[in-house]
Design an enzyme around this catalytic site. Structure first.
Site, PDB file in Angstrom:
ATOM      1  N   LYS A  38      50.647  56.014  65.365  1.00 12.62           N
ATOM      2  CA  LYS A  38      51.268  55.766  66.662  1.00 12.62           C
ATOM      3  C   LYS A  38      51.521  54.612  66.652  1.00 12.62           C
ATOM      4  O   LYS A  38      51.166  53.611  65.988  1.00 12.62           O
ATOM      5  CB  LYS A  38      50.377  56.469  67.643  1.00 12.62           C
ATOM      6  CG  LYS A  38      49.015  55.537  67.663  1.00 12.62           C
ATOM      7  CD  LYS A  38      47.976  56.108  68.573  1.00 12.62           C
ATOM      8  CE  LYS A  38      46.682  55.316  68.704  1.00 12.62           C
ATOM      9  NZ  LYS A  38      45.643  56.172  69.383  1.00 12.62           N
ATOM     10  N   ARG A 136      40.316  61.401  79.944  1.00 12.65           N
ATOM     11  CA  ARG A 136      41.816  61.202  79.949  1.00 12.65           C
ATOM     12  C   ARG A 136      42.564  62.243  79.788  1.00 12.65           C
ATOM     13  O   ARG A 136      42.424  62.990  80.704  1.00 12.65           O
ATOM     14  CB  ARG A 136      41.913  60.260  78.561  1.00 12.65           C
ATOM     15  CG  ARG A 136      42.586  58.723  78.691  1.00 12.65           C
ATOM     16  CD  ARG A 136      42.493  58.008  77.691  1.00 12.65           C
ATOM     17  NE  ARG A 136      42.888  58.390  76.453  1.00 12.65           N
ATOM     18  CZ  ARG A 136      42.766  57.951  75.168  1.00 12.65           C
ATOM     19  NH1 ARG A 136      42.564  56.681  75.371  1.00 12.65           N
ATOM     20  NH2 ARG A 136      43.216  58.349  74.349  1.00 12.65           N
ATOM     21  N   HIS A 165      38.594  63.853  71.699  1.00 13.66           N
ATOM     22  CA  HIS A 165      38.576  62.498  71.425  1.00 13.66           C
ATOM     23  C   HIS A 165      37.431  61.686  72.083  1.00 13.66           C
ATOM     24  O   HIS A 165      37.156  62.090  73.133  1.00 13.66           O
ATOM     25  CB  HIS A 165      39.713  61.668  71.967  1.00 13.66           C
ATOM     26  CG  HIS A 165      40.293  60.317  71.356  1.00 13.66           C
ATOM     27  ND1 HIS A 165      40.286  60.052  70.138  1.00 13.66           N
ATOM     28  CD2 HIS A 165      40.740  59.276  71.845  1.00 13.66           C
ATOM     29  CE1 HIS A 165      40.706  58.873  69.828  1.00 13.66           C
ATOM     30  NE2 HIS A 165      40.866  58.326  70.903  1.00 13.66           N
ATOM     31  N   ARG A 220      40.781  61.499  62.125  1.00 13.03           N
ATOM     32  CA  ARG A 220      41.929  61.080  62.630  1.00 13.03           C
ATOM     33  C   ARG A 220      41.815  59.552  62.595  1.00 13.03           C
ATOM     34  O   ARG A 220      42.005  58.742  63.633  1.00 13.03           O
ATOM     35  CB  ARG A 220      42.186  61.485  63.979  1.00 13.03           C
ATOM     36  CG  ARG A 220      42.463  62.859  64.152  1.00 13.03           C
ATOM     37  CD  ARG A 220      42.916  63.204  65.427  1.00 13.03           C
ATOM     38  NE  ARG A 220      42.241  62.517  66.649  1.00 13.03           N
ATOM     39  CZ  ARG A 220      41.277  63.252  67.334  1.00 13.03           C
ATOM     40  NH1 ARG A 220      40.623  64.319  66.974  1.00 13.03           N
ATOM     41  NH2 ARG A 220      40.575  62.451  68.070  1.00 13.03           N
ATOM     42  N   TYR A 261      54.899  20.993  76.296  1.00 13.47           N
ATOM     43  CA  TYR A 261      54.858  21.137  77.356  1.00 13.47           C
ATOM     44  C   TYR A 261      53.675  20.829  78.264  1.00 13.47           C
ATOM     45  O   TYR A 261      52.423  21.349  77.823  1.00 13.47           O
ATOM     46  CB  TYR A 261      55.346  22.540  77.939  1.00 13.47           C
ATOM     47  CG  TYR A 261      56.791  22.990  77.551  1.00 13.47           C
ATOM     48  CD1 TYR A 261      57.937  22.130  77.755  1.00 13.47           C
ATOM     49  CD2 TYR A 261      56.770  24.257  77.078  1.00 13.47           C
ATOM     50  CE1 TYR A 261      59.154  22.581  77.621  1.00 13.47           C
ATOM     51  CE2 TYR A 261      58.144  24.518  76.765  1.00 13.47           C
ATOM     52  CZ  TYR A 261      59.297  23.612  76.861  1.00 13.47           C
ATOM     53  OH  TYR A 261      60.726  24.017  76.767  1.00 13.47           O
ATOM     54  N   CYS A 308      54.749  27.353  72.822  1.00 15.53           N
ATOM     55  CA  CYS A 308      56.008  27.633  73.271  1.00 15.53           C
ATOM     56  C   CYS A 308      56.646  28.858  73.249  1.00 15.53           C
ATOM     57  O   CYS A 308      56.052  29.636  72.309  1.00 15.53           O
ATOM     58  CB  CYS A 308      56.886  26.385  73.273  1.00 15.53           C
ATOM     59  SG  CYS A 308      56.305  24.647  73.396  1.00 15.53           S
ATOM     60  N   ASP A 310      59.312  29.634  71.595  1.00 13.15           N
ATOM     61  CA  ASP A 310      59.887  29.961  70.161  1.00 13.15           C
ATOM     62  C   ASP A 310      59.132  29.057  69.322  1.00 13.15           C
ATOM     63  O   ASP A 310      59.789  28.968  68.069  1.00 13.15           O
ATOM     64  CB  ASP A 310      61.331  29.435  70.053  1.00 13.15           C
ATOM     65  CG  ASP A 310      62.091  29.993  71.349  1.00 13.15           C
ATOM     66  OD1 ASP A 310      62.115  31.337  71.438  1.00 13.15           O
ATOM     67  OD2 ASP A 310      62.523  29.335  72.164  1.00 13.15           O
TER      68      ASP A 310
END
Ligand SMILES: *Cc1c(COP(=O)(O)O)cnc(C)c1O
Length: 371
Positions: A38, A136, A165, A220, A261, A308, A310
């Protein structure tokens, strides 16, 4: 345009995936392995991971949604695929047609799947989900007998499995584990009494590694496939993902100059800085500012000042890395580089969140060990 050296690159070692799946298959002994892929295989890339897992002994694939399951079919993967969480309104018919196993938690969901099967002209393969305490998904115990009965008489439905689960498998010995196992037993017996002969499955990675008594017919594992260990006991798992970038500029600054910054970091001595073109838009959390280091030229070096969008800046002291040098943000840890677990520990989260967060449009992916 020539792509140049990678700005932000995730390298996935498919041999590590194969090694981990083979280890899980050995540990699961008599049970089949459903590799959970997933969320784009926890950020590792669903199709290459699925193929590697099947090569290494997995016989099932687990997807969250029908869309994820159908992506596997579109790639030509014919192995059994199980999908367990969709929204109202999703049409199950294409899934039924393509032999995707579907989870069902309620009689209304059962009716939707049966109706889709009728349109598809073939029986739907269904895994009935019992809520054993995670609260759930899954059918509450009070409604279970009715769900089992409805499924057992529905001509368009083939009940393949009963499943659940675990809530606390990563805390071995947690009393909820046995309590959930007992509730699964009860639910399974009710299905048997209704004349069904389903498979049973419950174990995630943690239970695959620590609770052989809960392997049943199928395990699983997700996270352990990717080499990340959800339990404290030591395991021979190999992390498959390395996240790296490239030095694009170096420069000398004088003591007293501040960096990035907000000027949160000031050089206490003359030093060399390396600029690395990767930032929070590429999966480096800004909250790691002041709390992270990278692997560059054979050693750990601190990131100076804020991360930052980028870019980030590395403090190299009196060393002068070459422009074009590789910068490892995290990797398996074997050389001494940071790991996804280390990021997670610093951030107060789990490594699952770190690796799944690496599925981003600006990140290039490269595979090692592709066959
Ligand atoms: C994600 C998931 C798993 C795998 O869990 P891991 O802890 O990653 O091994 C197994 N089953 C279901 C239903 C899941 O959602």
């Amino acid at each position: 345009m020539s792509p140049g050296l990678p700005r932000a690159e995730v390298v996935i070692d498919l041999d590590a995936i194969r090694h981990n799946v083979a280890l899980l298959a050995r540990r699961a002994a008599g049970a089949a392995v459903m590799t959970v892929v997933k969320a784009d295989a926890y950020g590792h890339g669903v199709v290459p991971v699925a193929r590697a897992a099947l090569e290494a002994g997995a016989t099932w694939l687990g997807a969250c949604s029908l869309a994820e399951a159908l992506a596997l079919r579109a790639a030509g993967i014919t192995a059994p695929v199980f999908s367990w969480l969709d929204t109202p309104g999703v049409d199950f018919a294409p899934g039924v047609e393509q032999g995707v196993d579907l989870s069902v938690s309620s009689t209304s969901e059962l009716a939707r799947v049966a109706e889709a099967a009728q349109r598809a002209g073939t029986r739907a393969r269904v895994h009935l989900k019992i809520d054993t305490g995670l609260s759930r998904g899954g059918c509450p115990a009070s409604a279970w007998p009715d769900l089992v009965k409805a499924a057992s008489v529905e001509r368009d439905i083939e009940v393949v499995a009963v499943w659940s689960h675990l809530a606390c498998a990563d805390e071995p010995g947690h009393p909820s584990i046995d309590a959930q196992a007992r509730r699964l037993d009860t639910a399974y017996e009710i299905a048997r009494d209704a004349g069904l002969n389903p498979l049973r499955h419950m174990a995630n990675s943690a239970a695959t590694l620590t609770r052989p008594d809960l392997h049943f017919d199928l395990v699983r594992p997700g996270i352990a496939t990717y080499g990340l260990n959800p339990v404290a006991q030591s395991e021979d798992l190999r992390p498959a993902m390395t996240f790296s970038s490239t030095v694009v500029l170096t420069k000398r600054i004088e003591a007293g100059e501040s960096v990035s910054y907000g000027h949160t970091w000031t050089a206490s001595r003359d030093t060399t800085l390396a600029l690395v073109p990767v930032g929070y838009a590429d999966g480096v959390p800004r909250t790691l500012s002041g709390r992270m280091s990278v692997w560059l030229d054979g050693r750990r070096r601190p990131v100076a000042g804020r991360v930052c969008m980028d870019q980030l800046v590395v403090d190299c002291g009196d060393d002068e890395p070459a422009v074009g040098s590789e910068v490892i943000l995290f990797g398996p840890g074997g050389q001494g580089e940071p790991t996804a677990r280390e990021w997670a520990d610093t951030l107060g989260t789990i490594d699952y969140e770190i690796v799944t967060g690496m599925y981003r449009p600006r990140i290039e992916r490269r595979y090692l060990g592709d066959r």
